[in-house]
Write a protein that holds these residues in place. Structure first.
Motif, PDB file in Angstrom:
ATOM      1  N   PHE A 141       1.058  -1.469  -0.150  1.00 40.88           N
ATOM      2  CA  PHE A 141      -0.192  -0.245   0.319  1.00 40.88           C
ATOM      3  C   PHE A 141       0.837   1.130  -0.351  1.00 40.88           C
ATOM      4  CE2 PHE A 141      -3.371  -3.065   1.711  1.00 40.88           C
ATOM      5  CZ  PHE A 141      -4.157  -2.534   1.523  1.00 40.88           C
ATOM      6  N   GLU A 182     -11.985  -5.996  -3.096  1.00 44.37           N
ATOM      7  CA  GLU A 182      -9.808  -6.437  -2.867  1.00 44.37           C
ATOM      8  C   GLU A 182      -9.404  -5.452  -4.301  1.00 44.37           C
ATOM      9  OE1 GLU A 182      -8.903  -6.569   0.303  1.00 44.37           O
ATOM     10  OE2 GLU A 182     -10.062  -7.018   1.542  1.00 44.37           O
ATOM     11  N   ARG A 187      -9.614  -6.276  -9.689  1.00 43.66           N
ATOM     12  CA  ARG A 187     -11.136  -5.881  -8.014  1.00 43.66           C
ATOM     13  C   ARG A 187     -11.580  -8.058  -8.226  1.00 43.66           C
ATOM     14  NH1 ARG A 187     -16.054  -4.446  -9.290  1.00 43.66           N
ATOM     15  NH2 ARG A 187     -16.532  -4.212  -6.938  1.00 43.66           N
ATOM     16  N   LYS A 234     -15.775  -0.948  -5.139  1.00 44.42           N
ATOM     17  CA  LYS A 234     -15.763  -2.431  -3.765  1.00 44.42           C
ATOM     18  C   LYS A 234     -14.537  -3.641  -4.072  1.00 44.42           C
ATOM     19  CE  LYS A 234     -20.663  -0.693  -2.721  1.00 44.42           C
ATOM     20  NZ  LYS A 234     -21.905  -1.590  -2.229  1.00 44.42           N
ATOM     21  N   TYR A 249      -1.074  -2.662  -3.991  1.00 44.71           N
ATOM     22  CA  TYR A 249      -2.514  -2.592  -2.851  1.00 44.71           C
ATOM     23  C   TYR A 249      -3.458  -1.422  -2.545  1.00 44.71           C
ATOM     24  CZ  TYR A 249      -1.663  -7.966  -2.181  1.00 44.71           C
ATOM     25  OH  TYR A 249      -1.123  -9.060  -2.375  1.00 44.71           O
ATOM     26  N   GLU A 250      -3.720  -1.037  -2.767  1.00 46.87           N
ATOM     27  CA  GLU A 250      -5.194  -0.115  -2.670  1.00 46.87           C
ATOM     28  C   GLU A 250      -7.179  -0.123  -2.481  1.00 46.87           C
ATOM     29  OE1 GLU A 250      -5.704   2.933  -1.377  1.00 46.87           O
ATOM     30  OE2 GLU A 250      -4.113   3.501  -2.493  1.00 46.87           O
ATOM     31  N   SER A 251      -7.425   0.710  -1.781  1.00 50.43           N
ATOM     32  CA  SER A 251      -9.074   0.786  -1.434  1.00 50.43           C
ATOM     33  C   SER A 251      -9.432   1.243  -2.189  1.00 50.43           C
ATOM     34  CB  SER A 251      -8.995   0.857   0.574  1.00 50.43           C
ATOM     35  OG  SER A 251      -9.381   2.460   0.489  1.00 50.43           O
TER      36      SER A 251
END
Length: 277
Positions: free
Chosen positions: A138, A218, A189, A216, A163-165
């Motif tokens: 991240f 992962e 995702r 939405k 990785y990111e939200s």
């Protein structure tokens, strides 16, 4: 002491979405472990229920690792200790490497049970170069620190994986476009799940796509490596040669510039002689 497995630490990869991806070997280790070190016992309990077993679990995460680690290492001398993350391969953007380090230092058996990893799975989906890649985990949440982290890898000639939200995705893609240039990229995702998708395009296009509709699930971002640098011009060569000639004899100056700019040494030597004259 477990009769099926030798005592030690077993690093067990678990599914990143589809429970059918749990390997037979991973299921066997989890079913026979004396204790399973977990990020979240509720998540791992669902996985154990899927394979029809109940095992002792102990939380192991960033907030308690220092306190829990010595006890786990001590147990490895006579018991099977399995390490899992909530999803994917332990240690990849998750706590665990210190547990492995201390287990090895204590002379215990350390075994890996490989399996799913979101970073590698996304790389296979994106259609970007796979011969060299760098996993970044991240990026920092604050804009300044994020820009610094991006600048540190801007020149790396490898595909970047991070990785990111969902809520931060558009801002991260925009920051990557600003810091790296508008490279080709992919956003993967819900890998292995019902709504799995991998959207590709330029970083700026992807940033615009998700600006008003954060996705939405992962999320993995994959960014292409930088393009080949433009060949050095005659002006670039002359500038470099003039500087090198202030420090070095003609032959060495030509060799240094040839290596740095990827140009022919003999041609540079001839040009250096002209400049010197």
């Amino acid at each position: 002491m477990n009769a099926e497995l030798s005592p030690g630490l077993y690093i067990v990869a678990t599914p990143i979405g589809n429970l059918g991806d749990l390997s037979q070997r991973a299921a066997q280790v989890l079913a026979n472990a004396d204790v399973i070190a977990v990020e979240d016992s509720r998540v791992t309990a669902k996985l154990l229920q899927h394979i029809g077993v109940k095992r002792s679990m102990t939380p192991y995460h960033d907030h308690n690792a220092e306190a829990v680690r010595p006890g786990l290492v001590a147990r490895m001398g006579g018991e099977v200790v399995a390490l899992v993350s909530d999803a994917g391969t332990p240690l990849i953007s998750d706590p665990g490497y210190k547990l492995v380090r201390d287990a090895r230092a204590a002379g215990h058996l350390v075994v890996t049970v490989p399996g799913p990893c979101a970073a590698v799975a996304a790389l296979t989906l994106a259609g970007l170069p796979t011969d060299r890649f760098l996993f970044l985990g991240f990026l920092p949440p604050k804009a300044g620190a994020r820009a610094t982290a991006i600048a540190e890898v801007a020149a790396v000639r490898a595909t970047l994986i991070l990785y990111e939200s969902g809520p931060r995705l558009a801002a991260t893609l925009a920051a990557l476009a600003e810091g790296l240039g508008d490279r080709e990229a992919g956003v993967a995702r819900e890998i292995t799940k019902r709504f799995e998708e991998c959207v590709t395009g330029t970083l700026s296009d992807l940033a615009a796509r998700y600006a008003d509709t954060p996705p939405k699930g992962e999320i993995v971002v994959i960014v292409a490596p930088p393009g080949e640098p433009a060949p050095a011009s005659e002006e670039d060569a002359d500038t470099a040669l003039r500087e090198a000639l202030t420090r070095l004899p003609v032959s060495k100056a030509a060799g240094e510039v040839a290596k740095r700019l990827g140009l022919d040494r003999r041609e540079l030597y001839a040009r250096a002689m002209e400049l010197k004259g």
